[in-house]
Design an enzyme around this catalytic site. Structure first.
Site, short mmCIF file in Angstrom:
data_model
loop_
_atom_site.label_atom_id
_atom_site.label_comp_id
_atom_site.label_asym_id
_atom_site.label_seq_id
_atom_site.Cartn_x
_atom_site.Cartn_y
_atom_site.Cartn_z
N SER A 79 6.45 0.26 10.30
CA SER A 79 5.05 -0.10 9.81
C SER A 79 4.81 1.87 8.98
O SER A 79 5.19 2.58 9.51
CB SER A 79 4.06 0.09 10.92
OG SER A 79 2.72 0.55 10.30
N SER A 80 4.15 1.84 8.00
CA SER A 80 3.77 2.98 7.37
C SER A 80 3.06 3.91 8.57
O SER A 80 3.28 5.32 8.29
CB SER A 80 2.75 2.86 6.31
OG SER A 80 3.46 2.17 5.39
N GLY A 83 5.30 -9.87 4.18
CA GLY A 83 5.88 -9.92 5.45
C GLY A 83 5.62 -10.55 6.91
O GLY A 83 4.11 -10.44 6.93
N MET A 110 0.84 -1.44 0.10
CA MET A 110 0.05 0.13 -0.02
C MET A 110 0.74 1.14 -0.12
O MET A 110 0.23 2.46 0.19
CB MET A 110 -0.83 -0.12 1.28
CG MET A 110 -1.92 -1.39 1.27
SD MET A 110 -3.45 -1.04 2.06
CE MET A 110 -2.66 -0.52 3.80
N HIS A 134 9.14 1.55 3.47
CA HIS A 134 9.99 1.83 4.48
C HIS A 134 11.00 0.44 4.23
O HIS A 134 10.73 -0.34 3.22
CB HIS A 134 9.40 1.61 5.97
CG HIS A 134 8.39 0.66 6.19
ND1 HIS A 134 8.74 -0.86 6.17
CD2 HIS A 134 7.31 1.01 6.33
CE1 HIS A 134 7.73 -1.11 6.50
NE2 HIS A 134 6.63 -0.40 6.78
N GLY A 191 10.84 -2.41 5.70
CA GLY A 191 10.11 -3.65 5.58
C GLY A 191 9.79 -3.96 4.00
O GLY A 191 9.89 -5.08 3.63
N HIS A 192 9.35 -3.10 3.35
CA HIS A 192 8.72 -3.13 1.97
C HIS A 192 10.04 -3.54 1.20
O HIS A 192 10.03 -4.20 0.16
CB HIS A 192 8.14 -1.90 1.28
CG HIS A 192 6.86 -1.41 2.15
ND1 HIS A 192 6.70 -0.40 3.12
CD2 HIS A 192 5.65 -1.97 2.05
CE1 HIS A 192 5.46 -0.05 3.29
NE2 HIS A 192 5.00 -1.31 2.70
P1 AMP Z 1 1.74 -2.65 3.53
O1 AMP Z 1 1.86 -1.67 2.49
O2 AMP Z 1 1.58 -1.98 4.90
O3 AMP Z 1 0.15 -3.26 2.95
O4 AMP Z 1 2.60 -3.96 3.38
C1 AMP Z 1 3.19 -4.42 2.52
C2 AMP Z 1 3.97 -5.66 2.57
O5 AMP Z 1 5.15 -5.27 3.33
C3 AMP Z 1 3.16 -6.86 3.25
O6 AMP Z 1 3.36 -8.06 3.03
C4 AMP Z 1 3.79 -6.43 4.68
O7 AMP Z 1 3.38 -7.65 5.81
C5 AMP Z 1 5.12 -6.17 4.60
N1 AMP Z 1 5.63 -5.46 5.67
C6 AMP Z 1 5.12 -4.25 6.17
N2 AMP Z 1 5.90 -3.75 7.25
C7 AMP Z 1 6.75 -4.70 7.33
C8 AMP Z 1 7.91 -4.93 8.32
N3 AMP Z 1 8.29 -4.26 9.21
N4 AMP Z 1 8.54 -6.27 8.16
C9 AMP Z 1 8.57 -6.93 7.14
N5 AMP Z 1 7.61 -6.77 6.02
C10 AMP Z 1 6.82 -5.62 6.37
#
Ligand code: AMP
Length: 282
Positions: free
Chosen positions: A185-186, A147, A30, A34, A36-37
């Site tokens: 986290s975003s 993640g 989304m 960061h 994580g992404h």
């Molecule tokens: P999001 O944009 O928050 O929907 O996350 C996109 C992908 O990045 C999802 O598979 C999340 O699980 C992963 N993700 C988000 N934060 C982290 C993190 N801190 N460590 C690892 N993966 C992450």
């Protein structure tokens, strides 16, 4: 890197690579990238010939009182970061492109969506599973990367792929944390300094649980009590749920034998954060 906004254009471009025998990796996101992404993108880059990152804030996974409108967005920064990771296609569709009609078809995964976040965000995983099914049908990737940060989400998507015979492999990548332990986290961007500081108690409570298990404690109740106690000391932190469960079925366990997931969600001020850890009681 190419930015692609339409499904038709993406399909044509990917078909060209597929016919060439190239493997395709998809990282659904989304945005507001960061580390994580970026770690997921890097892993995909290392394993696949063509890397597609989708950047789409999916409205149907947000409840009516949730932060869909406020969700942080910075397309230009995301584009730059994805490019630096060697991503081939950044798929950034509009709502009109993803949901041109009123959506009538949905994917629902039973049972493992009932507890944890599912119990507090009605319809959330239906929205997640549905958008992932759409993305998998649009991109037809060989592998898709998720993640462990969103442990329940990863499990739900994996189960959907298994039960509905989607032809791809789900890769789950470990959690990435800030130096002080806060799960990246975003949504961390919502936290003012005092709340950012108090949010650290979530990680501290998980480390405490890990330590208790390492020293032989097996009672889920006792571990939960101790975690609740330290979390309760922070005025801005309200625990939403604390679960000690089987990491595959998400069923609550009384005893921490073998591999166990400890997962929680909390409001820090008005920001909802999630975190988890896998512990091994052997
Ligand atoms: P999001 O944009 O928050 O929907 O996350 C996109 C992908 O990045 C999802 O598979 C999340 O699980 C992963 N993700 C988000 N934060 C982290 C993190 N801190 N460590 C690892 N993966 C992450």
């Amino acid at each position: 890197m190419e930015v692609v906004k339409t499904i038709a254009e993406l399909r044509v471009k990917l078909e060209y690579h597929r016919r060439d025998g190239k493997s395709i990796g998809l990282v659904p996101t989304m945005g507001y990238f960061h580390e994580g992404h970026l770690s997921l993108m890097r892993r995909a880059r290392g394993e696949c010939d063509v890397v597609v990152v989708s950047l789409y804030v999916n409205p149907i996974q947000f409840g009516p009182k949730e932060d869909f409108k406020e969700y942080p967005r910075d397309f230009n920064k995301d584009r730059k970061l994805a490019e630096e990771e060697g991503v081939d296609f950044l798929f950034a569709p509009s709502d009109q492109e993803m949901y041109p009609n009123q959506q009538l078809a949905f994917v629902e995964v039973a049972k493992i969506t009932e507890g944890l976040c599912g119990a507090h965000r009605p319809g959330h995983f239906k929205g997640v599973a549905t958008v992932c099914a759409k993305l998998f049908n649009i991109v037809e990737p060989n592998k898709a990367y998720f993640g462990q940060k969103d442990a329940q989400q990863a499990l739900v998507v994996k189960r959907m792929v298994e039960d509905l015979n989607f032809n791809l492999e789900i890769v789950i990548y470990p959690m990435v944390r800030e130096e002080d332990g806060l799960a990246m986290s975003s949504r961390n961007t919502y936290l003012p300094p005092k709340e950012r500081e108090q949010a650290l108690v979530l990680y501290r409570s998980l480390k405490l649980a890990e330590d208790l298990v390492r020293r032989g404690e097996r009672s889920s109740k006792l571990v939960k009590d101790k975690m609740r106690k330290i979390i309760g000391k922070e005025s801005e932190v309200q625990l939403e749920y604390l679960s000690i469960c089987n990491g595959k079925t998400l069923e609550e366990v009384d005893s921490l034998e073998g591999e166990t997931l400890i997962a929680l969600a909390a409001r820090v001020g008005s920001t909802r954060l999630i975190d988890n850890i896998v512990v091994k009681g052997e």
